[in-house]
Write an enzyme that holds these catalytic residues in place. Structure first.
Site, PDB file in Angstrom:
ATOM      1  CG  HIS A  75      -2.219  -0.720   0.974  1.00 40.68           C
ATOM      2  ND1 HIS A  75      -2.370  -2.071   1.192  1.00 40.68           N
ATOM      3  CD2 HIS A  75      -3.422  -0.290   0.513  1.00 40.68           C
ATOM      4  CE1 HIS A  75      -3.610  -2.429   0.887  1.00 40.68           C
ATOM      5  NE2 HIS A  75      -4.266  -1.377   0.471  1.00 40.68           N
ATOM      6  N   GLY A  76       2.141   1.157   0.200  1.00 44.05           N
ATOM      7  CA  GLY A  76       3.002   2.343   0.156  1.00 44.05           C
ATOM      8  C   GLY A  76       4.152   2.331   1.135  1.00 44.05           C
TER       9      GLY A  76
END
Length: 324
Positions: free
Chosen positions: A288-289
């Site tokens: 997700h990052g």
């Protein structure tokens, strides 16, 4: 017979048109590298390759170079989302390639990888379909019924427009996006109001994903494929485990098949189960990052799942059952 290849050509043309030749080249390069590494038939090497390709999205110099390819931020973010999701598709294909014997290699050719990676309804945002599900369903010959397909299409369009209209109302009348990016109103609100706003954010996230996954799911049905189930209403959920199983069903299947079960899962010892669950949530946070707040989010979800499963085990003991 030629359906997968027609859909592949269409997907590649749509990618070229929307992301430009450079965006298309990045995705094609990712697929080529993943396929080349998969030839060694080592799952660990495949995962290493996938994580390295995913990490290139977070190199500042590479980010800046990609931003210069486009006139707007939206175009750049479309490429970023697409490459992130394509990484999961490349990983799924490569691991299935590693796990299948020489007799099944014809069904795991580079052409099949391109057909899977460039299948357009799931291209930009998902939902995620594992390669084994995709290939089985794409090969299956089904009788086409115009009446049935037309009824599915009409009902699907009505539902999607209802969700879309509801999402737009929440954005424009409830200021969903504006609220969480503005500190003063949140600081002035009471705890009860903050609780209500938090619930509103979660419900908006749910409605948004009904649209984002509803459109490709309808297109998948028109192509004769069975899409992953749409997210369950978050107001009906009371457990972390159910949330992860039923909100993003495609991602859950990916995590279970490629991370949780290969690492031992629930069949291993208590420490093994804790480790495989932690590894699963670590990957989710990284994909997700990888920002610090995402690690906290992943850790809290991991803790919630562990506590729930621990309580279930305690309650299943015969002595406790008798007391109950």
């Amino acid at each position: 017979q030629y359906k997968p290849w027609c859909l592949m050509v269409y997907g590649m043309a749509a990618c070229w048109l929307l992301l430009g030749i450079k965006g298309f080249a990045v995705i094609f390069l990712h697929a080529t590298i993943s396929f080349a590494v998969a030839q060694f038939q080592l799952s660990l090497l495949t995962w290493l390759c996938s994580l390295i390709l995913l990490s290139t999205l977070r190199i500042p110099a590479v980010e800046e170079a990609k931003r210069k390819w486009y006139d707007t931020e939206n175009e750049y973010y479309l490429l970023l989302f697409t490459v992130s999701v394509r990484c999961l598709f490349c990983t799924s294909f490569s691991l299935e390639y590693c796990w299948h014997g020489p007799a099944q290699k014809s069904s795991h050719s580079f052409l099949w990888m391109l057909a899977y990676v460039f299948y357009y309804p799931t291209f930009h945002n998902g939902p995620l379909m594992n390669f084994d599900e995709f290939s089985k369903q794409m090969r299956r010959q089904e009788a086409f019924s115009l009446k049935t397909n037309l009824s599915i299409l009409i009902v699907g369009i009505i539902r999607i427009f209802f969700w879309w209209f509801l999402a737009e109302l929440m954005i424009h009348l409830m200021y969903i996006h504006a609220l969480y990016s503005s500190a003063p109103p949140l600081e002035a609100a009471s705890y009860w109001a903050l609780g209500g706003l938090a619930l509103a954010q979660v419900l908006f996230f749910y409605v948004k994903y009904l649209v984002l996954y509803g459109v490709p799911a309808l297109l998948l049905q028109m192509d004769g494929l069975k899409p992953p189930a749409l997210p369950c209403c978050v107001s009906l959920m009371h457990s972390f485990t159910k949330m992860w199983r039923s909100f993003d069903v495609g991602l859950h299947r990916f995590l279970v098949r490629y991370i949780y079960v290969p690492m031992g899962g629930s069949q291993s010892s208590l420490l093994g189960t804790l480790f495989s669950t932690a590894l699963t949530f670590a990957f989710v946070s990284y994909w997700h990052g990888g920002q610090s707040y995402l690690w906290y989010w992943g850790a809290l979800n991991w803790l919630g799942v562990i506590v729930e499963n621990g309580v279930k085990r305690i309650l299943s003991v015969s002595v406790i059952q008798d007391l109950i």
